[in-house]
Motif scaffolding. Structure first.
Motif, short mmCIF file in Angstrom:
data_model
loop_
_atom_site.label_atom_id
_atom_site.label_comp_id
_atom_site.label_asym_id
_atom_site.label_seq_id
_atom_site.Cartn_x
_atom_site.Cartn_y
_atom_site.Cartn_z
N SER A 145 0.89 -1.10 0.09
CA SER A 145 0.15 -0.10 -0.06
C SER A 145 0.88 1.14 0.30
O SER A 145 0.64 2.23 -0.78
N GLU A 146 1.97 1.16 0.83
CA GLU A 146 2.75 2.59 0.64
C GLU A 146 3.62 2.45 -0.53
O GLU A 146 3.78 3.53 -0.77
N LEU A 147 3.93 1.50 -1.09
CA LEU A 147 4.83 1.34 -2.26
C LEU A 147 3.87 2.12 -3.39
O LEU A 147 4.14 2.89 -4.13
N ASN A 148 2.46 1.61 -3.37
CA ASN A 148 1.55 2.01 -4.36
C ASN A 148 1.25 3.64 -4.12
O ASN A 148 0.97 4.17 -5.24
N ALA B 238 2.30 6.84 -7.24
CA ALA B 238 1.54 7.78 -7.71
C ALA B 238 1.88 8.95 -8.23
O ALA B 238 1.68 9.31 -9.53
N GLN B 239 2.67 9.74 -7.42
CA GLN B 239 3.06 11.05 -7.73
C GLN B 239 3.97 11.02 -8.95
O GLN B 239 4.33 11.84 -9.57
N PHE B 240 4.67 9.76 -9.18
CA PHE B 240 5.75 9.51 -10.17
C PHE B 240 5.11 8.85 -11.53
O PHE B 240 5.86 8.58 -12.59
N GLY B 241 3.88 8.76 -11.62
CA GLY B 241 3.13 8.21 -12.60
C GLY B 241 3.20 6.64 -12.60
O GLY B 241 3.08 5.97 -13.74
N VAL B 242 3.59 6.08 -11.56
CA VAL B 242 3.91 4.54 -11.54
C VAL B 242 2.38 3.79 -11.26
O VAL B 242 1.75 4.05 -10.31
N SER B 243 2.00 3.03 -11.87
CA SER B 243 0.63 2.34 -11.79
C SER B 243 0.72 1.17 -10.91
O SER B 243 1.63 0.54 -10.31
N ILE B 244 -0.36 0.59 -10.38
CA ILE B 244 -0.47 -0.49 -9.65
C ILE B 244 0.36 -1.64 -10.12
O ILE B 244 0.93 -2.19 -9.66
N ASN C 253 8.80 -7.10 2.55
CA ASN C 253 9.15 -6.10 3.35
C ASN C 253 10.46 -5.29 3.03
O ASN C 253 10.75 -4.44 3.44
N SER C 254 11.41 -6.26 2.63
CA SER C 254 12.85 -5.62 2.31
C SER C 254 12.81 -5.33 0.79
O SER C 254 13.56 -4.42 0.53
N LEU C 255 11.95 -5.81 0.01
CA LEU C 255 11.75 -5.59 -1.61
C LEU C 255 11.23 -4.17 -1.60
O LEU C 255 11.64 -3.32 -2.55
N ALA C 256 10.04 -3.98 -0.82
CA ALA C 256 9.37 -2.70 -1.19
C ALA C 256 10.22 -1.53 -0.94
O ALA C 256 9.88 -0.30 -1.80
N PRO C 257 10.90 -1.28 0.03
CA PRO C 257 11.62 0.07 -0.02
C PRO C 257 12.72 0.22 -1.06
O PRO C 257 12.94 1.09 -1.68
N LEU C 258 13.38 -0.90 -1.64
CA LEU C 258 14.19 -0.67 -2.90
C LEU C 258 13.36 -0.66 -4.00
O LEU C 258 13.62 0.26 -4.69
N ALA C 259 12.16 -0.86 -4.00
CA ALA C 259 11.33 -0.62 -5.27
C ALA C 259 10.79 0.97 -5.10
O ALA C 259 10.75 1.27 -6.12
N GLN C 260 10.53 1.19 -3.97
CA GLN C 260 10.21 2.63 -3.71
C GLN C 260 11.22 3.58 -4.27
O GLN C 260 11.12 4.52 -4.67
N VAL D 68 -5.51 6.29 -1.91
CA VAL D 68 -5.42 6.45 -0.23
C VAL D 68 -6.33 5.25 0.19
O VAL D 68 -6.26 4.76 1.39
N PHE D 69 -7.31 4.64 -0.81
CA PHE D 69 -8.32 4.08 -0.49
C PHE D 69 -7.56 2.40 -0.68
O PHE D 69 -8.32 1.39 -0.25
N THR D 70 -6.37 2.36 -0.89
CA THR D 70 -5.60 0.91 -0.82
C THR D 70 -5.24 0.90 0.43
O THR D 70 -4.41 -0.32 0.83
N MET D 71 -4.93 1.98 1.22
CA MET D 71 -4.44 1.75 2.50
C MET D 71 -5.33 1.13 3.79
O MET D 71 -5.82 2.06 4.34
N PHE D 72 -5.39 -0.27 3.69
CA PHE D 72 -6.31 -0.81 4.77
C PHE D 72 -5.31 -2.25 5.16
O PHE D 72 -4.28 -2.44 4.58
#
Length: 390
Positions: A59-62, A66-72, A92-99, A386-390
């Motif tokens: 959710s945080e990655l997604n 958005a601000q950089f035009g990256v789709s789900i 959890n270790s891959l997401a910060p790298l992807a971000q 915002v609505f994916t943050m659940f």
């Protein structure tokens, strides 16, 4: 016909409302949930706590992308590509790298797959996320210094990086990015240089044979010896390219219009030399042409300009120089042959520092590169996500 700003703003409001309608919100949530379920299956995420943690990371990655035009879809593909490259399924270790990589495709025009390929190769060899992000800044800066297409530099680096890592060259990743940009400026593929070094890196017999063949070619080629060839190959593509540049210096001529010609005898010599060095004839011709173009620029630039100048500043100055018109363009200012005295190493260094800072700010470049529609879509997706943050 005059523009009705009230109507335009009203239409924009309607479009905005339409794009964040309840149906759009539900569609976004369903797409995210489907992608999340898919990656949980592929990565074998088990247990309610692990599933909740994975959902939070994605959710945080997604939301950030958005601000950089990256789709789900692209976010989840990046996770899979990085996971395959690094050999891990730890979301959890891959997401910060992807971000940390989300701004790069839109900033530099390097394909997502190539960005993840470079990052994955570096991470697999132990590089930190900070080092990986810095590598893309180095790619951006080197491309600007040499005046070459940054997306081509990224694609070539992705292609050769695994091979370079296996060969254990002394050059750093930052040096490699610069070398790829330099090769692009020469009109050659660094992959061909790396393949040539592979031939001689540990092969004394091959180096002896190459040196013998080069001595028959004559000219500067005749000064070759097997130990220099092997040493250059072991050092890396930068040293090997420099060796070849020295060998072909002076071959071919540029006329006043910038056309490059090589007489038939020299072309035959280049063919013989290319076979000995493991390169193509086209590579040798392009290196010769680039050397002649550089020499032409150095002929009218004051030698005092280069006093105490580092390699980056020198290349930046040469790339800012037009040998045909005999003009230098620095920070939008054009200096003709009668105005070169106004240039100074300090001014050039200052212009280069400014250029490096602008080139390296990838988040800013991404947003500057977005069209009006893309910016609008990014805004809409930021709300929807915002609505994916659940």
């Amino acid at each position: 016909k005059t523009i009705s700003w009230s109507k335009a703003l009203s239409k924009m409001g309607e479009n905005f409302a339409e794009n964040i309608s309840p149906q759009k919100i539900v569609n976004t949530m369903m797409q995210f949930d489907k992608s999340l379920s898919n990656i949980q299956r592929k990565f074998s995420v088990l247990g309610s706590d692990n599933i909740a943690s994975a959902s939070k990371s994605m959710s945080e990655l997604n939301s950030n992308g958005a601000q950089f035009g990256v789709s789900i879809e692209d976010n989840f593909k990046s996770m899979e590509e990085l996971g395959d490259a690094i050999k891990t399924t730890d979301i959890n270790s891959l997401a910060p790298l992807a971000q940390s990589l989300q701004a790069i495709p839109g900033a530099l025009g390097i394909a997502r797959e190539e960005v993840n390929g470079i990052a994955g190769s570096m991470k697999f060899m132990g590089s930190s996320t900070e080092s990986i992000k810095a590598e893309f800044s180095d790619i951006a800066i080197s491309s600007k210094i040499y005046g070459v297409n940054v997306s081509k530099v990224g694609a070539e680096l992705n292609k050769i990086l695994p091979k370079v890592q296996r060969m254990g060259f002394k050059e750093s990743n930052a040096d490699l990015a610069k070398m790829v940009a330099h090769a692009e400026k020469l009109g050659i593929s660094l992959d061909s240089i790396v393949s040539a070094t592979d031939k001689f890196q540990m092969g004394m017999d091959e180096s002896l044979e190459a040196a013998s063949s080069l001595q028959l070619v004559g000219g500067k080629f005749a000064n070759s010896n097997p130990f220099d060839i092997m040493a250059a190959a072991q050092s890396g593509p930068k040293a090997y390219t420099k060796m070849v540049e020295g060998m072909v210096a002076g071959i071919g001529k540029l006329n006043k219009d910038g056309d490059f010609t090589i007489d038939p005898v020299d072309r035959k010599r280049l063919k013989m030399a290319s076979e000995a060095l493991g390169l193509s004839v086209d590579d040798m011709v392009n290196i010769s042409k680039a050397g002649a173009q550089k020499a032409q620029k150095l002929d009218f630039l004051p030698p005092s300009l280069f006093t105490g100048m580092d390699e980056d500043s020198k290349e930046f100055l040469l790339n800012s120089t037009d040998a045909t018109t005999k003009e230098v363009t620095i920070d939008g200012e054009v200096y003709g042959v009668n105005e070169l005295s106004k240039l100074s190493p300090t001014l050039i260094k200052s212009a280069l520092d400014s250029t490096k800072a602008n080139a390296a700010d990838l988040a800013k470049r991404n947003k500057q590169n977005q069209s009006l529609k893309e910016s609008f879509d990014s805004l809409i997706n930021s709300f929807l996500n915002v609505f994916t943050m659940f």
